[in-house]
Scaffold this motif. Structure first.
Motif, PDB file in Angstrom:
ATOM      1  N   VAL A  27       0.831  -1.259  -0.149  1.00 48.27           N
ATOM      2  CA  VAL A  27       0.026   0.121  -0.006  1.00 48.27           C
ATOM      3  C   VAL A  27       0.743   1.262   0.083  1.00 48.27           C
ATOM      4  N   ILE A  28       1.900   1.173   0.993  1.00 49.53           N
ATOM      5  CA  ILE A  28       2.661   2.422   0.892  1.00 49.53           C
ATOM      6  C   ILE A  28       3.917   2.199  -0.113  1.00 49.53           C
ATOM      7  N   GLN A  29       4.083   2.761  -0.987  1.00 50.09           N
ATOM      8  CA  GLN A  29       5.482   2.669  -1.653  1.00 50.09           C
ATOM      9  C   GLN A  29       6.174   3.748  -1.483  1.00 50.09           C
ATOM     10  N   ARG A  30       5.729   5.072  -1.656  1.00 47.00           N
ATOM     11  CA  ARG A  30       6.461   6.054  -1.250  1.00 47.00           C
ATOM     12  C   ARG A  30       5.797   7.154  -0.528  1.00 47.00           C
ATOM     13  N   PRO A  31       6.232   8.434  -0.226  1.00 47.76           N
ATOM     14  CA  PRO A  31       5.383   9.107   0.529  1.00 47.76           C
ATOM     15  C   PRO A  31       4.190   9.666  -0.405  1.00 47.76           C
ATOM     16  N   ASP A  32       3.933   9.719  -1.828  1.00 45.84           N
ATOM     17  CA  ASP A  32       2.662  10.116  -2.139  1.00 45.84           C
ATOM     18  C   ASP A  32       1.773   9.017  -1.836  1.00 45.84           C
ATOM     19  N   SER A  33       1.943   7.796  -1.646  1.00 45.58           N
ATOM     20  CA  SER A  33       1.045   6.795  -1.172  1.00 45.58           C
ATOM     21  C   SER A  33       0.376   7.373   0.445  1.00 45.58           C
ATOM     22  N   ALA A 106      -5.133   1.323   5.120  1.00 48.47           N
ATOM     23  CA  ALA A 106      -4.305   2.469   5.155  1.00 48.47           C
ATOM     24  C   ALA A 106      -3.625   2.991   6.489  1.00 48.47           C
ATOM     25  N   LEU A 107      -4.156   3.355   7.696  1.00 50.67           N
ATOM     26  CA  LEU A 107      -3.431   3.585   8.789  1.00 50.67           C
ATOM     27  C   LEU A 107      -2.657   2.501   9.313  1.00 50.67           C
ATOM     28  N   ALA A 108      -3.245   1.196   9.221  1.00 45.19           N
ATOM     29  CA  ALA A 108      -2.045   0.526   9.613  1.00 45.19           C
ATOM     30  C   ALA A 108      -0.919   0.147   9.017  1.00 45.19           C
ATOM     31  N   SER A 109      -1.132   0.251   7.605  1.00 40.97           N
ATOM     32  CA  SER A 109       0.188   0.451   6.828  1.00 40.97           C
ATOM     33  C   SER A 109       1.146   1.211   7.201  1.00 40.97           C
ATOM     34  N   ILE A 110       0.449   2.409   7.003  1.00 37.01           N
ATOM     35  CA  ILE A 110       1.110   3.686   7.521  1.00 37.01           C
ATOM     36  C   ILE A 110       1.957   3.595   8.783  1.00 37.01           C
ATOM     37  N   GLN A 155       5.800  10.667  10.348  1.00 38.23           N
ATOM     38  CA  GLN A 155       7.020  11.316  10.138  1.00 38.23           C
ATOM     39  C   GLN A 155       8.076  10.127   9.976  1.00 38.23           C
ATOM     40  N   ASN A 156       9.134  10.484   9.345  1.00 35.82           N
ATOM     41  CA  ASN A 156      10.424   9.409   9.015  1.00 35.82           C
ATOM     42  C   ASN A 156      10.151   8.171   8.475  1.00 35.82           C
ATOM     43  N   LEU A 157       9.121   8.291   7.314  1.00 38.86           N
ATOM     44  CA  LEU A 157       8.697   7.496   6.468  1.00 38.86           C
ATOM     45  C   LEU A 157       9.890   6.125   6.498  1.00 38.86           C
ATOM     46  N   PHE A 158       9.380   4.849   6.661  1.00 37.47           N
ATOM     47  CA  PHE A 158      10.470   4.039   6.416  1.00 37.47           C
ATOM     48  C   PHE A 158      11.442   3.912   7.400  1.00 37.47           C
ATOM     49  N   PHE A 159      11.464   4.766   8.547  1.00 33.22           N
ATOM     50  CA  PHE A 159      12.506   4.669   9.323  1.00 33.22           C
ATOM     51  C   PHE A 159      12.858   3.277  10.053  1.00 33.22           C
ATOM     52  N   ASN A 160      12.083   2.392   9.889  1.00 34.44           N
ATOM     53  CA  ASN A 160      12.283   1.142  10.378  1.00 34.44           C
ATOM     54  C   ASN A 160      12.606   0.110   9.245  1.00 34.44           C
TER      55      ASN A 160
END
Lengths: 618, 374
Positions: A27-33, A106-110, A155-160
């Motif tokens: 679902v979340i590929q990059r910030p735009d997702s 959505a929220l779970a994925s983010i 914040q800090n997308l993909f921090f993990n």
């Protein structure tokens, strides 16, 4: 890899946190997702105004605020669970989806890949619920003040997930993707107030408006004037929107907006249908602009085919194709979109220096006997398509055009045969026999047949190689302009411009940022046709985006291709004999004259043998 | 409708009007000439709806009338007739034209005169009289620099300005510019700054002989009247680019050189220039000009040294040879002066001597060549 490095493992069910990270990636590929999911949630919550704030192209910080209904604490906590959704409850409802979100991902994925803070308050509650989630950690719930509605901060997308973080593109690129998402939302929802702030700067500040006013805000007055409205409704399909006048179609596919039940989708089927309606109205390689809203009974489509919901399947793909094509054709016809004749016709008075454009070039008088100077006896066959030469005389050191047409020196060898030729005519006879068909193809007699050159791709090949050479050697020449021109770019294109500026300069543009989203052009590559200085840069950027979409790593190559494609003479440009000659000379000086940078053939040959066969002589 | 006319007179007139007829038009009626006979005066009109030209001549008239006659067929017929008298007998109801000569008879079909578009009538608010030679000079000096690019309609015409004492003509295509000033003894007046389509001035110059021409203007139209001819054109109603601001004032590096010699040298050297940019380079040093060109694709190069007068700091500047030859060929006089400031700034070209009453100034934008440093 050896067995000692990786001891054999047993099959095991993935732990939740890992499974979540993997699923999140869908679902979340990059910030735009993230932006897209959050904006859709806001719309589903009945927002009338929306604020999106990003930093560093969303890699660092994304905040989406709406004035929708908000949630109570129980719903808010639940919303972070996978497949928790308020939007569908039964299979029947899945069959007829009318909300944007529905999978409950959505929220779970983010939250699985970013540090998320949510503040939400319903009208009837005094305090907002605040929930903080980061990775696998348990949600922390507190209270705070907040206006009615919901704010989600990621914040800090993909921090993990360092591997994915590494693959994020430059801030400019990510910004452009987010920009596209917001732009589509703005188009689909003119009634929605939208504020979009990137790195502290307001990119959009849109008031609720009617469709046309919103489009003017988003695309500009000129672009909207170039649109033809369309509207048609049948029992199962309703279409409203706009298609572009053909003369404004010279961009890439990025000017194609399709909304299915207000959801932005990409449909090759619909694009193709529109494209067929334009048929010959567009030059090859250009795409029509369209912006269409399709309303279809949700039962007749499946939007759940793609994780980011960008594609949809129609039950009756063919029917939709026919319907759209007919609709577009009708609109084009009604708008009289047939190319207009020039206001000031042709002038043929070379004595005062006006342009003289011969449409045809008679065979030179030296050809009176039906033989050209190049039709030399004793020379062997050359296959120009493969470049294969079978010859008894050595051809080493000959240029390709010499191989094709015979060496220049041979002109003198045959001229004495044409005894009565006056001097001027002899010059004429010394030239290659060239003829332009429909301002599109160049025909030329070669030693054993006819050669046909596609003028656009030929020039494209020349310019492509020249561009690569300019990148390589750093040598460029730039025609300075008497009246420097300014170009207003969209914020997305402007970011792209700044990113590509070194390459743009290397091609011979003297261009620099000039104000917020404006570029000042003071010089252009010498190959740019006079009068095209204004549009060319924007066209190159559009074309570049198109190529970049397919081969994201080939920046220089894509730039060279985009430059070549957009600066080259077009099918439909009349050429003088001198121009044709120069084009062919330059073509055969390139390393690969027979295919264009996209792999299309440039030169076609029909041998006299083939013609003889067709006319039943053999 | 009936009249008798000399074929050579008629051929001369049709030749002058032919240029107005559009080469391809969605309206077939535009591909005809309108013939109108009143007593012994025959008026022939051609129009493309922007430009209209009418020429009158004396004929022996027998019966008045009006008809539109296919232009190409008529011109071809008259051109191939020997010099003789031709009798036109026209049935204006059936639109049939019969041309009789002492030896033959030629019949063709025409169109009803009422189908022919109206020639625009306008009220001129300013009128000025210029000698034909001056008009010819104005067009010769400027028309070559007109843009052929329909994306910038204002530049597809020649700007004419007049302030009472002088008339100025300007043309540019964005890469070069030509400005010609002339002070007629009797002064000059125009309704406003007007942009005249290049095609109209081309046709004007083709038809002009000697004598005076009256130029009348309104805010929308211009009319040139001379001899038996009236040429009307719609103006290009666009804003002309502010050209005065791009004419540099600080060009202080002067090169004086023989015009013909320079043209010939550029022509020779540019044969070796890159086929797409036609670029020639000027290497300037005190009293020395070296021209050079290089074709990196094909691997040729050429250079030539020319005697000249130059007393400023050495500099290098590149130009499109085609533009430069164009400019030099539309200037008079033995010597030209070129004024430079920097390799990226406009160069000025003007004749070394020119009459008191006129001033010619041409601008050319250079081609900046960046060569990598080693």
């Amino acid at each position: 890899m050896t067995a000692t490095d990786t001891p054999r493992r047993r099959v095991a069910v993935l732990p939740d946190h890992l499974a979540n990270k993997i699923a999140a990636g869908e679902v979340i590929q990059r910030p735009d997702s993230v932006v897209k999911e959050l904006v859709e949630n806001a719309l589903d919550a009945g927002a009338t105004s929306l604020q999106v704030v990003i930093r560093e192209g969303g890699k660092d910080y994304i905040q989406v605020t709406d004035d929708g209904v908000g949630m109570d604490e129980q719903d808010a906590v639940l919303s972070f669970l996978r497949h928790a959704t308020s939007k569908i409850a039964t299979y029947d409802e899945l069959e007829a989806i009318t909300t944007y979100g529905f999978r409950g991902e959505a929220l779970a994925s983010i939250a699985a890949v970013a540090q998320v803070t949510m503040k939400t308050r319903r009208q009837e509650d005094d305090m907002a619920v605040v929930i903080k989630v980061a990775g696998e950690a348990r949600p922390v719930v507190t209270r705070d003040a907040h206006a009615r509605g919901t704010t989600v901060i990621a914040q800090n997308l993909f921090f993990n997930v360092p591997a994915r973080r590494k693959f994020l593109k430059s801030t400019n690129t990510e910004f452009r993707h987010i920009f596209d998402v917001i732009q589509r939302t703005a188009i689909a929802h003119p009634e929605l107030a939208i504020e979009f702030i990137s790195d502290g700067e307001a990119v959009f500040r849109l008031k609720p408006a009617g469709m046309e006013d919103r489009l003017i805000e988003v695309f500009g007055q000129r672009a909207v004037e170039a649109m033809i409205p369309v509207q048609e409704t049948t029992d199962f399909l309703g279409v409203t929107g706009y298609i572009g006048k053909p003369q404004f179609g010279q961009r890439s596919r990025s000017g194609q907006y399709l909304f299915l039940n207000k959801r932005f989708i990409v449909s090759r089927n619909v694009s193709h249908a529109i494209h067929t309606a334009y048929e010959h109205l567009l030059t090859k390689g250009s795409f029509p602009f369209f912006l269409l809203f399709l309303e279809i009974d949700p039962h007749r489509i499946d939007v759940n085919v793609h994780p980011s919901k960008m594609e949809a399947k129609f039950d009756d793909e063919q029917g939709v194709h026919r319907f759209i094509a007919a609709l577009a054709r009708k609109a084009l016809g009604a708008a009289g979109a047939v190319p207009a004749l020039s206001a000031y016709g042709d002038v043929e008075s070379p004595d005062v220096g006006f342009r003289f454009t011969p449409r045809q070039h008679a065979w030179g008088p030296g050809d009176a006997g039906g033989r050209s100077a190049w039709d030399l006896p004793g020379r062997e066959e050359v296959n120009p398509v493969t470049g294969e030469i079978t010859s008894r005389t050595g051809t080493a050191g000959m240029s390709q055009s010499e191989i094709l047409f015979g060496p220049a020196a041979s002109v003198d060898a045959v001229r004495p045969q044409v005894t009565a030729t006056p001097l001027a005519a002899a010059d004429e006879g010394a030239s290659l026999l060239l003829w332009q068909l429909h301002d599109r193809y160049i025909f030329s007699q070669i030693r054993n047949g006819v050669m046909i050159v596609d003028q656009h791709v030929a020039h494209e090949r020349i310019l492509y190689e020249r561009a690569l050479e300019m990148f390589e050697k750093g040598m460029r020449s730039s025609q300075q302009l008497l009246f420097p021109c300014t170009i207003d770019l969209s914020p997305g294109d402007f970011a792209l411009f700044e990113e590509l500026l070194p390459h743009i300069a290397a091609l011979g543009f003297d261009a620099k940022p000039f104000g917020k989203h404006t570029v000042l052009v003071e010089g252009v590559p010498v190959d740019v046709k006079p009068g095209h200085e204004q549009g060319i840069l924007q066209e190159i950027l559009e074309q570049y985006k198109e190529y970049q979409h397919h081969a994201p790593t080939e920046v220089r190559d894509n730039m060279a291709k985009a430059y070549a494609c957009r600066s080259a003479i077009k099918a439909g440009d009349p050429l003088t004999e001198k121009e044709m000659r120069s084009l062919i000379d330059q073509l055969f000086a390139t390393s690969m004259p027979y295919v264009c940078p996209h792999g299309r053939p440039v030169v076609l040959r029909i041998s006299t043998d083939e013609l003889d066969r067709r006319f039943g002589r053999k | 409708m009936k009249f008798t006319v000399g074929t050579s007179d008629l051929q001369r007139i049709l030749g002058k009007l032919g240029g107005v007829i559009p080469s391809k038009s969605p309206m077939p009626i535009l591909e005809t000439f309108l013939f109108e006979l009143v007593n012994n005066v025959l008026s022939i009109t051609a129009t493309d709806q922007i430009i209209a030209s009418t020429i009158t001549l004396e004929v022996r008239g027998d019966e008045d009338g009006k008809i539109a006659i296919p232009a190409k067929r008529l011109t071809d017929t008259i051109r191939s007739l020997p010099a003789t008298d031709a009798v036109f007998v026209i049935d204006v109801v059936a639109n049939k034209i019969k041309i009789s000569t002492p030896t033959g008879e030629y019949s063709l079909s025409g169109e009803a005169a009422k189908e022919y578009p109206e020639v625009p009538e306008f009220v001129a608010t300013a009128t000025t009289t210029l000698d034909s030679s001056i008009l010819r000079k104005i067009v010769h000096r400027t028309a070559f620099a007109v843009s052929t690019d329909e994306l910038r309609p204002s530049m597809m015409g020649i700007l004419l300005q007049a302030n009472g004492t002088e008339i100025r003509a300007v043309a540019t295509d964005g890469h070069r510019l030509s400005r010609f000033l002339y002070k007629p003894e009797q002064g000059a007046k125009l309704a406003k700054d007007v942009i005249v389509p290049a095609k109209a001035l081309g046709i004007l110059v083709k038809g002009l002989e000697t004598g005076l021409c009256t130029v009348s203007t309104s805010t929308t139209h211009v009319k040139f009247a001379y001899d038996q001819t009236v040429l009307t054109s719609r103006l290009i109603e666009e804003t002309y680019p502010n050209y005065e601001v791009v004419i540099p004032k600080e060009n202080n590096r002067f090169l004086t050189i023989k015009r013909e010699d320079l043209i010939n040298a550029i022509r020779r050297v540019s044969l070796f220039a890159n086929a797409s940019n036609h670029q020639v380079r000027f290497d300037l040093a005190p009293n020395s000009l070296k021209l050079s060109a290089q074709d990196t694709d094909a691997g040729g190069e050429a250079h030539e040294a020319l005697p000249c007068a130059y007393d400023a700091e050495p500099m290098e500047i590149g130009f499109n040879a085609t533009y430069l030859v164009d400019i030099l060929s539309h200037i008079d006089g033995e010597q030209v002066i070129m004024k430079f400031s920097a390799p990226t700034r406009a160069g000025i070209v003007s004749p070394a001597d020119s009459p008191e009453t006129e001033d010619t100034l041409m601008l050319i934008m250079p081609v900046r060549l960046t060569v990598p440093e080693h």
